[in-house]
Design a protein around this motif. Structure first.
Motif, PDB file in Angstrom:
ATOM      1  N   TRP A  73       0.841  -1.205   0.000  1.00 52.09           N
ATOM      2  CA  TRP A  73       0.000   0.000   0.000  1.00 52.09           C
ATOM      3  C   TRP A  73       0.880   1.261   0.000  1.00 52.09           C
ATOM      4  O   TRP A  73       0.587   2.243  -0.674  1.00 52.09           O
ATOM      5  N   SER A  93      -5.791   5.389  -8.254  1.00 55.97           N
ATOM      6  CA  SER A  93      -6.607   5.892  -7.152  1.00 55.97           C
ATOM      7  C   SER A  93      -6.518   4.873  -6.012  1.00 55.97           C
ATOM      8  O   SER A  93      -6.054   3.745  -6.217  1.00 55.97           O
ATOM      9  N   ASN A  94      -6.984   5.232  -4.821  1.00 56.19           N
ATOM     10  CA  ASN A  94      -6.956   4.269  -3.708  1.00 56.19           C
ATOM     11  C   ASN A  94      -7.759   3.015  -4.029  1.00 56.19           C
ATOM     12  O   ASN A  94      -7.352   1.904  -3.689  1.00 56.19           O
ATOM     13  N   GLU A  95      -8.903   3.187  -4.701  1.00 56.97           N
ATOM     14  CA  GLU A  95      -9.723   2.020  -5.035  1.00 56.97           C
ATOM     15  C   GLU A  95      -9.014   1.127  -6.052  1.00 56.97           C
ATOM     16  O   GLU A  95      -9.026  -0.104  -5.942  1.00 56.97           O
ATOM     17  N   GLU A  96      -8.360   1.763  -7.056  1.00 54.33           N
ATOM     18  CA  GLU A  96      -7.614   0.980  -8.054  1.00 54.33           C
ATOM     19  C   GLU A  96      -6.439   0.257  -7.398  1.00 54.33           C
ATOM     20  O   GLU A  96      -6.137  -0.890  -7.709  1.00 54.33           O
ATOM     21  N   LEU A  98      -6.223  -0.734  -4.345  1.00 58.79           N
ATOM     22  CA  LEU A  98      -6.809  -1.825  -3.566  1.00 58.79           C
ATOM     23  C   LEU A  98      -6.960  -3.081  -4.431  1.00 58.79           C
ATOM     24  O   LEU A  98      -6.498  -4.166  -4.067  1.00 58.79           O
ATOM     25  N   HIS A  99      -7.572  -2.930  -5.601  1.00 61.04           N
ATOM     26  CA  HIS A  99      -7.813  -4.092  -6.461  1.00 61.04           C
ATOM     27  C   HIS A  99      -6.518  -4.615  -7.075  1.00 61.04           C
ATOM     28  O   HIS A  99      -6.369  -5.822  -7.282  1.00 61.04           O
ATOM     29  N   THR A 213     -10.448   2.980   3.021  1.00 58.65           N
ATOM     30  CA  THR A 213     -10.792   2.527   1.664  1.00 58.65           C
ATOM     31  C   THR A 213     -11.244   1.072   1.701  1.00 58.65           C
ATOM     32  O   THR A 213     -12.229   0.684   1.053  1.00 58.65           O
ATOM     33  N   HIS A 217     -15.108  -0.557   0.737  1.00 56.24           N
ATOM     34  CA  HIS A 217     -15.332  -1.480  -0.380  1.00 56.24           C
ATOM     35  C   HIS A 217     -15.407  -2.939   0.062  1.00 56.24           C
ATOM     36  O   HIS A 217     -15.404  -3.837  -0.782  1.00 56.24           O
ATOM     37  N   THR A 220     -17.869  -5.560  -1.621  1.00 56.99           N
ATOM     38  CA  THR A 220     -17.448  -5.872  -2.996  1.00 56.99           C
ATOM     39  C   THR A 220     -16.216  -6.759  -2.991  1.00 56.99           C
ATOM     40  O   THR A 220     -16.122  -7.729  -3.750  1.00 56.99           O
ATOM     41  N   ILE A 221     -15.246  -6.406  -2.141  1.00 50.69           N
ATOM     42  CA  ILE A 221     -14.002  -7.182  -2.043  1.00 50.69           C
ATOM     43  C   ILE A 221     -14.323  -8.621  -1.676  1.00 50.69           C
ATOM     44  O   ILE A 221     -13.831  -9.568  -2.287  1.00 50.69           O
TER      45      ILE A 221
END
Ligand SMILES: [Zn+2]
Length: 227
Positions: A73, A93-96, A98-99, A213, A217, A220-221
């Motif tokens: 991270w 982005s933080n969401e991107e 993450l994935h 974050t 999510h 979804t995760i």
């Protein structure tokens, strides 16, 4: 008890493999007793066929998984894309991000390595022969790869010892990990304990990097990677 095992909060369920067989080279590794015994039996069978099956990584605690997660991270460990190329985290982005991390590294609390039933394998003799550091990418486990012979042997034989590959196919969540094996008789009993509710509580009680974050999510995760 199973809820703390499944999230890696305790290590009372695992033992050092070296206490069962001090000479097999796995004395840095921990598994549940029954899984360790099955592994050692399989390892001896592989050796009789001239194949060196060694554990590269086995039990990991929540804290150990968090260390990997936090470093990815914060950009201290590389994040790889689907072609094993390094991603520049500054472009995400933080969401991107993450994935991108979740493709190859489990969220702390969700790793099957917490269970003491799962491990990654390597053909140590082949690695030593060519004096080449392992990158732990899928190509190394293809038939012509450095661990190809090991992979072929395991595909033919691992199920006879109770082991299966939970990440053999790409379903859009976790990437294909041909090095990862799981001791089915115990893993199947633990899997139902990993619920979204347990995961929310576990992450809330932690201080993992990107916690806000992750929590945002988490449903979804959970659906995409862990069901
Ligand atoms: Zn693994």
């Amino acid at each position: 008890m199973n809820t703390v095992i499944v999230c890696g909060i305790t290590q009372d369920h695992v033992i050092n493999i070296g206490t069962i067989d001090p000479n097999n080279g796995s004395d840095r590794h921990y598994l549940q007793f029954e899984a360790a015994q099955a592994f050692l039996t399989m390892q001896r069978a592989a050796a009789l066929d001239g194949v060196d099956c060694q554990i590269l990584s086995s039990y990991r605690s929540f804290a150990q998984q968090q260390s990997i997660w936090d470093r990815k991270w914060h950009g201290q460990l590389p994040i790889l894309d689907n072609n094993d190329a390094v991603i520049n985290p500054g472009t995400l982005s933080n969401e991107e991000k993450l994935h991108a991390i979740l493709r190859w590294s489990a969220l702390p609390g969700t790793s099957r390595h917490h269970w003491g039933t799962d491990f990654d394998v390597v053909d140590r003799q082949s690695i030593l022969k060519i004096n080449h550091p392992l990158k732990l990418v899928a190509s190394e486990y293809e038939p012509d790869g450095i661990c190809g012979e090991l992979t072929t042997w395991l595909k033919a034989n691992a199920s006879h010892f109770g082991f299966e590959q939970p990440y053999a196919h790409d379903n859009g969540g976790i990437g294909v990990e041909p090095w990862h094996y799981s001791y089915t008789p115990l893993a199947h009993k633990l899997q139902p304990y990993l619920t979204l509710e347990l995961l929310i509580t576990t992450i809330q009680n932690s201080d993992i990097a990107g916690k806000e974050t992750v929590l945002m999510h988490l449903p979804t995760i959970f659906e995409r990677y862990y069901q």
